[in-house]
Design a protein around this motif. Structure first.
Motif, PDB file in Angstrom:
ATOM      1  N   THR A  13       1.271  -1.272   0.257  1.00 39.19           N
ATOM      2  CA  THR A  13       0.041  -0.117   0.356  1.00 39.19           C
ATOM      3  C   THR A  13       0.916   1.584   0.161  1.00 39.19           C
ATOM      4  OG1 THR A  13      -1.769  -1.356   1.450  1.00 39.19           O
ATOM      5  CG2 THR A  13      -2.477   1.009   1.109  1.00 39.19           C
ATOM      6  N   GLY A  14       1.930   1.304   1.131  1.00 42.42           N
ATOM      7  CA  GLY A  14       2.584   2.602   1.131  1.00 42.42           C
ATOM      8  C   GLY A  14       3.223   2.426  -0.081  1.00 42.42           C
ATOM      9  N   LYS A  33       9.146   0.711   9.771  1.00 41.98           N
ATOM     10  CA  LYS A  33       9.868   0.452  10.714  1.00 41.98           C
ATOM     11  C   LYS A  33      10.739  -0.660  11.168  1.00 41.98           C
ATOM     12  CE  LYS A  33       5.610  -2.151  13.053  1.00 41.98           C
ATOM     13  NZ  LYS A  33       6.474  -3.995  13.371  1.00 41.98           N
ATOM     14  N   GLU A  34      10.818  -1.379   9.285  1.00 36.35           N
ATOM     15  CA  GLU A  34      11.587  -2.806   9.281  1.00 36.35           C
ATOM     16  C   GLU A  34      12.482  -2.696   9.184  1.00 36.35           C
ATOM     17  OE1 GLU A  34      10.696  -5.398  11.367  1.00 36.35           O
ATOM     18  OE2 GLU A  34       9.135  -4.843  12.177  1.00 36.35           O
ATOM     19  N   GLY A  40       5.599  -6.941   6.272  1.00 39.05           N
ATOM     20  CA  GLY A  40       4.493  -7.344   6.684  1.00 39.05           C
ATOM     21  C   GLY A  40       3.740  -8.098   6.297  1.00 39.05           C
ATOM     22  N   THR A  42       2.323  -7.805   3.383  1.00 32.39           N
ATOM     23  CA  THR A  42       3.031  -7.759   2.155  1.00 32.39           C
ATOM     24  C   THR A  42       3.618  -9.387   1.644  1.00 32.39           C
ATOM     25  OG1 THR A  42       2.798  -5.263   1.581  1.00 32.39           O
ATOM     26  CG2 THR A  42       4.151  -6.491   0.374  1.00 32.39           C
ATOM     27  N   ASN A  45       1.531 -13.881   1.832  1.00 29.26           N
ATOM     28  CA  ASN A  45       0.023 -13.618   1.109  1.00 29.26           C
ATOM     29  C   ASN A  45       0.061 -14.531  -0.057  1.00 29.26           C
ATOM     30  OD1 ASN A  45       0.300 -12.249  -0.899  1.00 29.26           O
ATOM     31  ND2 ASN A  45       0.579 -10.714  -0.095  1.00 29.26           N
ATOM     32  N   GLY A  47      -0.648 -14.086  -2.911  1.00 30.60           N
ATOM     33  CA  GLY A  47      -0.659 -13.614  -4.280  1.00 30.60           C
ATOM     34  C   GLY A  47      -1.114 -13.753  -5.503  1.00 30.60           C
ATOM     35  N   ILE A 174       8.000   4.929  13.478  1.00 29.77           N
ATOM     36  CA  ILE A 174       7.046   5.281  14.158  1.00 29.77           C
ATOM     37  C   ILE A 174       7.111   5.931  15.908  1.00 29.77           C
ATOM     38  CG2 ILE A 174       4.972   7.628  14.253  1.00 29.77           C
ATOM     39  CD1 ILE A 174       6.914   5.968  11.031  1.00 29.77           C
ATOM     40  N   ALA A 202      -0.005   1.856   7.172  1.00 27.21           N
ATOM     41  CA  ALA A 202       0.750   1.019   8.295  1.00 27.21           C
ATOM     42  C   ALA A 202       0.388  -0.492   8.535  1.00 27.21           C
ATOM     43  CB  ALA A 202       1.271   1.855  10.024  1.00 27.21           C
ATOM     44  N   TYR A 205      -0.639  -2.262  11.769  1.00 27.80           N
ATOM     45  CA  TYR A 205      -0.892  -1.005  13.214  1.00 27.80           C
ATOM     46  C   TYR A 205      -1.135   0.306  12.929  1.00 27.80           C
ATOM     47  CZ  TYR A 205       3.066  -3.949  15.514  1.00 27.80           C
ATOM     48  OH  TYR A 205       3.407  -5.236  15.945  1.00 27.80           O
ATOM     49  N   TYR A 227       0.406 -21.394   5.508  1.00 27.71           N
ATOM     50  CA  TYR A 227      -0.020 -22.023   4.356  1.00 27.71           C
ATOM     51  C   TYR A 227       1.213 -22.863   4.559  1.00 27.71           C
ATOM     52  CZ  TYR A 227      -1.461 -17.224   1.831  1.00 27.71           C
ATOM     53  OH  TYR A 227      -2.706 -16.664   1.947  1.00 27.71           O
ATOM     54  N   LEU A 310      -0.983 -12.375   8.074  1.00 27.43           N
ATOM     55  CA  LEU A 310      -1.590 -11.311   8.811  1.00 27.43           C
ATOM     56  C   LEU A 310      -2.636 -10.726   8.026  1.00 27.43           C
ATOM     57  CD1 LEU A 310      -0.095 -10.879  12.090  1.00 27.43           C
ATOM     58  CD2 LEU A 310      -1.756 -13.194  12.085  1.00 27.43           C
ATOM     59  N   ILE A 335      -6.376  -3.015   4.888  1.00 26.49           N
ATOM     60  CA  ILE A 335      -6.003  -3.427   3.833  1.00 26.49           C
ATOM     61  C   ILE A 335      -6.152  -4.749   3.778  1.00 26.49           C
ATOM     62  CG2 ILE A 335      -5.391  -3.179   1.724  1.00 26.49           C
ATOM     63  CD1 ILE A 335      -6.412  -0.498   2.104  1.00 26.49           C
ATOM     64  N   PRO A 338      -8.781  -7.863  -1.070  1.00 27.40           N
ATOM     65  CA  PRO A 338      -7.947  -7.837  -2.112  1.00 27.40           C
ATOM     66  C   PRO A 338      -7.458  -7.079  -2.227  1.00 27.40           C
ATOM     67  CG  PRO A 338     -10.000  -7.562  -2.671  1.00 27.40           C
ATOM     68  CD  PRO A 338     -10.650  -7.760  -2.046  1.00 27.40           C
TER      69      PRO A 338
HETATM   70  C1  FAD Z   1      -3.426 -14.955   4.191  1.00 31.29           C
HETATM   71  C2  FAD Z   1      -3.347 -13.624   3.417  1.00 31.29           C
HETATM   72  C3  FAD Z   1      -4.062 -13.677   2.284  1.00 31.29           C
HETATM   73  C4  FAD Z   1      -3.907 -12.955   1.134  1.00 31.29           C
HETATM   74  N1  FAD Z   1      -4.200 -13.015  -0.314  1.00 31.29           N
HETATM   75  C5  FAD Z   1      -4.200 -11.672  -0.562  1.00 31.29           C
HETATM   76  C6  FAD Z   1      -4.359 -12.479  -2.423  1.00 31.29           C
HETATM   77  O1  FAD Z   1      -3.948 -13.551  -3.169  1.00 31.29           O
HETATM   78  N2  FAD Z   1      -5.008 -11.010  -3.164  1.00 31.29           N
HETATM   79  C7  FAD Z   1      -5.065  -9.845  -2.551  1.00 31.29           C
HETATM   80  O2  FAD Z   1      -4.920  -8.986  -3.569  1.00 31.29           O
HETATM   81  N3  FAD Z   1      -4.851 -10.208  -1.179  1.00 31.29           N
HETATM   82  C8  FAD Z   1      -4.364 -10.474  -0.542  1.00 31.29           C
HETATM   83  N4  FAD Z   1      -3.457 -10.609   0.856  1.00 31.29           N
HETATM   84  C9  FAD Z   1      -4.271  -9.269   1.077  1.00 31.29           C
HETATM   85  C10 FAD Z   1      -3.425  -8.321   1.348  1.00 31.29           C
HETATM   86  O3  FAD Z   1      -1.822  -9.040   1.216  1.00 31.29           O
HETATM   87  C11 FAD Z   1      -2.929  -6.871   1.808  1.00 31.29           C
HETATM   88  O4  FAD Z   1      -4.068  -6.531   0.928  1.00 31.29           O
HETATM   89  C12 FAD Z   1      -1.433  -6.069   1.202  1.00 31.29           C
HETATM   90  O5  FAD Z   1      -0.330  -6.893   1.517  1.00 31.29           O
HETATM   91  C13 FAD Z   1      -1.625  -4.756   2.669  1.00 31.29           C
HETATM   92  O6  FAD Z   1      -0.191  -4.834   2.418  1.00 31.29           O
HETATM   93  P1  FAD Z   1      -0.221  -3.023   2.805  1.00 31.29           P
HETATM   94  O7  FAD Z   1       0.659  -2.412   2.397  1.00 31.29           O
HETATM   95  O8  FAD Z   1      -1.852  -2.611   3.710  1.00 31.29           O
HETATM   96  O9  FAD Z   1       0.140  -3.585   4.878  1.00 31.29           O
HETATM   97  P2  FAD Z   1       1.986  -4.509   5.199  1.00 31.29           P
HETATM   98  O10 FAD Z   1       2.281  -5.304   4.095  1.00 31.29           O
HETATM   99  O11 FAD Z   1       1.409  -4.879   6.824  1.00 31.29           O
HETATM  100  O12 FAD Z   1       2.771  -2.994   5.430  1.00 31.29           O
HETATM  101  C14 FAD Z   1       2.316  -1.613   5.786  1.00 31.29           C
HETATM  102  C15 FAD Z   1       3.860  -1.687   6.482  1.00 31.29           C
HETATM  103  O13 FAD Z   1       3.682  -0.595   7.659  1.00 31.29           O
HETATM  104  C16 FAD Z   1       4.894  -1.466   8.484  1.00 31.29           C
HETATM  105  N5  FAD Z   1       4.387  -0.654   9.674  1.00 31.29           N
HETATM  106  C17 FAD Z   1       3.801  -0.798  10.868  1.00 31.29           C
HETATM  107  N6  FAD Z   1       3.873   0.209  12.125  1.00 31.29           N
HETATM  108  C18 FAD Z   1       5.022   1.005  11.741  1.00 31.29           C
HETATM  109  C19 FAD Z   1       5.256   1.555  12.162  1.00 31.29           C
HETATM  110  N7  FAD Z   1       5.216   1.770  13.455  1.00 31.29           N
HETATM  111  N8  FAD Z   1       6.601   2.767  12.016  1.00 31.29           N
HETATM  112  C20 FAD Z   1       6.982   2.705  10.251  1.00 31.29           C
HETATM  113  N9  FAD Z   1       6.320   1.219   9.487  1.00 31.29           N
HETATM  114  C21 FAD Z   1       4.980   0.405  10.621  1.00 31.29           C
HETATM  115  C22 FAD Z   1       5.073  -2.198   9.132  1.00 31.29           C
HETATM  116  O14 FAD Z   1       6.244  -2.713   9.287  1.00 31.29           O
HETATM  117  C23 FAD Z   1       4.236  -3.202   7.332  1.00 31.29           C
HETATM  118  O15 FAD Z   1       5.618  -3.045   6.901  1.00 31.29           O
HETATM  119  C24 FAD Z   1      -3.693 -11.351   1.779  1.00 31.29           C
HETATM  120  C25 FAD Z   1      -3.286 -11.551   3.003  1.00 31.29           C
HETATM  121  C26 FAD Z   1      -3.200 -12.194   3.774  1.00 31.29           C
HETATM  122  C27 FAD Z   1      -3.504 -12.336   5.164  1.00 31.29           C
END
Ligand code: FAD
Length: 494
Positions: A13-14, A33-34, A40, A42, A45, A47, A174, A202, A205, A227, A310, A335, A338
């Motif tokens: 997302t970011g 943060k990592e 995370g 991402t 999942n 894919g 953060i 985030a 978080y 998985y 997660l 998020i 999908p």
């Molecule tokens: C089991 C599973 C299966 C899935 N299958 C699919 C699929 O097949 N197709 C599909 O379209 N979607 C799927 N998804 C959904 C998809 O994986 C998510 O929508 C997507 O990865 C969300 O990304 P994100 O960037 O929002 O979150 P994240 O990837 O979690 O990114 C958030 C980031 O914020 C960072 N962060 C948190 N707190 C802080 C802080 N205090 N300071 C700085 N950074 C911070 C974290 O370290 C992390 O890197 C699935 C999800 C899961 C769990």
């Protein structure tokens, strides 16, 4: 102000928001943060690029998924990430489920999901996917569904964003956000940053980050999915196979990965610990049982890895993409799936919010370059090309990861690229060294040597995934032991 926009979170997302905003004349940074981006949800999942028929119309994730799916072809041309429209099948195993397939097809077709077709001819079904159970009665084929490498996709977005001026700060957690007159002061464990606009991406978080900014409007709950991944020589699959969906999830699927493996999963387990990505005996039994219903020949003795991801489920059960009462603070939260598929539509929505809700006048950047060069892979070379590459650079001939045939040159490239790898996992997820049958057993020490050399850090400071994940802990403990204190003996025992 240091920046016009700070993006919090380096998941898909970011990174997609960063890449989308990088086409405008804005000073942007992303804080993660990592030790690496894509660490995370991402990373763990399915894919799958979903066709978009699954969610209910009352959720915005449906509309975003259908739109997002369509935006993948152009992005694929520009960013060169591994992606293939394999098509997906929803599998009916009982006559009475055909009416549900008809409902899903009609509902999806009305909303613009292309090519949805119910197939009842068993020969045709078996031709499409020979591994599918003989008990199949009918399938819903969605040709626009596909598969992707979620982390390689995210690295591509980040690299392109970085090429276009976005600054990335990893290991920047953060810990506080303060409203100041012209925007926000964002405090990490290492440094303070100021910005006019803050975008909260985030993941798990995001509710906590939102509360730091004084916006307490939603909650995020972790829902774990487990998985099992199989060795690529043990089974081959053409299509992503879904069971009939339930109200809670799309069910346990059996799917090919873009790199030729097959996996089963995920289950859907509501848990309390936001960090708990462990796998469980119960969960693995559940996904095996689900997987065997679709593919009875699953090579269970050729499993090479279990893992879990997660989902960040909001209390609305939907995406939360909105400007908040704290002017300039935008939430892009909840998020869940999908999300990966919907990501370009989500980024478009953020642009709309910036323009319409925050009154930003976004000016295009003159030298914006949407293209990210494809990383070179030995597996794509002809024999002649490989010989020529080895002549130019012998590192192309030094195979480090034997399972996936990854040469030293690819590992070095994964470290030197924009927003490149700094850890063993960073190398693994960028160029697949350690992804194969032995899961890094052979190549890891050599990858560590290369990381140590390229990053100019001592060998024992190379980590798996950042702070607290050293492999060479005993050496450190031995040094402590020489001080002969009781405390250090206790540490050593642990
Ligand atoms: C089991 C599973 C299966 C899935 N299958 C699919 C699929 O097949 N197709 C599909 O379209 N979607 C799927 N998804 C959904 C998809 O994986 C998510 O929508 C997507 O990865 C969300 O990304 P994100 O960037 O929002 O979150 P994240 O990837 O979690 O990114 C958030 C980031 O914020 C960072 N962060 C948190 N707190 C802080 C802080 N205090 N300071 C700085 N950074 C911070 C974290 O370290 C992390 O890197 C699935 C999800 C899961 C769990």
């Amino acid at each position: 102000m240091d920046y016009d926009v700070i993006i919090i979170g380096g998941g898909v997302t970011g990174c997609c928001i960063a890449r989308t905003l990088s086409r405008y004349d804005l000073k942007i940074c992303l804080l993660e943060k990592e030790a690496d981006i894509a660490s995370g949800t991402t990373k763990g999942n399915s894919g799958v690029v979903h066709a978009g028929y699954a969610a209910d119309r009352k959720y915005k994730k449906r509309e975003f998924c259908i739109r997002g799916n369509k935006l993948f072809d152009q992005a694929h041309k520009e960013l060169n990430f591994p992606f293939k429209r394999t098509g997906t099948l929803v599998v009916a195993l009982e006559e009475r489920q055909i009416k549900d397939l008809v409902y899903i097809r009609n509902y999806g077709t009305e909303d613009g999901v292309p090519g949805l077709e119910i197939i009842i001819d068993k020969n045709r079904i078996k031709q499409m996917e020979p591994q599918l159970t003989d008990k199949v009665i009918a399938v819903l084929h969605a040709p626009s569904g596909g598969i992707i490498s979620p982390y390689e996709f995210t690295f591509a977005l980040a690299e392109n964003a970085n090429m276009n001026g976005v600054e990335f700060f990893r290991e920047h957690e953060i810990i506080g956000i303060n409203k100041i007159v012209a925007g926000f002061e964002v405090e990490t464990k290492l440094k303070k940053f100021t910005s006019r606009i803050v975008i909260n991406a985030a993941g798990l978080y995001s509710a906590e980050i939102s509360r730091m900014a004084g916006v307490d409007t939603f909650e995020i709950y972790p829902r774990r999915g487990e998985y099992i991944l199989f060795d690529k020589s043990s089974i081959h699959l053409n299509k992503v196979l879904f069971p009939m969906p339930t109200r809670l999830s799309k069910g346990i699927l059996v799917s090919p990965t873009i790199h030729g493996h097959v996996f089963i999963g995920p289950n859907a387990d509501n848990i309390l610990d936001i960090e708990d990505v462990s796998t469980t005996t119960r969960g693995l039994k559940e996904i095996i049982s689900g997987g065997l219903k679709l593919v009875p020949n699953l090579p269970l003795n050729a499993a090479i890895r279990n893992f879990a991801g997660l989902r960040a489920v909001s209390n609305t059960m939907d995406f939360i993409i909105e400007a908040t009462e704290m002017v300039g603070f935008v939430n892009v939260a909840g998020i869940l799936s999908p999300g990966l598929t919907a990501i370009f539509a989500i980024a478009e929505e953020v642009v709309r919010i910036l323009v319409e809700d925050l009154g930003e006048e976004l000016k295009g950047k003159e030298n914006y370059n949407p293209y990210r060069p494809k990383p070179e892979h030995l597996s794509d070379f002809t024999k002649m090309k490989l010989n020529q590459k080895i002549k130019e650079n012998p590192a192309w001939g030094r195979i480090i990861c034997r399972c996936e045939t990854i040469p030293e040159a690819e590992i070095v490239d994964s470290i030197r690229r924009p927003v490149g790898a700094t850890t063993i996992d960073g190398v693994k997820f960028r160029c697949r060294a350690g992804m194969g049958r032995c899961q890094g057993g052979f190549c890891m020490p050599r990858v560590m040597e290369i990381l140590s050399r390229e990053l100019n850090i001592p060998y024992d400071e190379v980590t798996k995934r950042g702070k607290g994940s050293h492999y060479l802990v005993n050496k450190v403990l031995c040094i402590e032991l020489t001080e002969d204190s009781k405390e250090s003996e206790e540490v050593a025992e642990k």
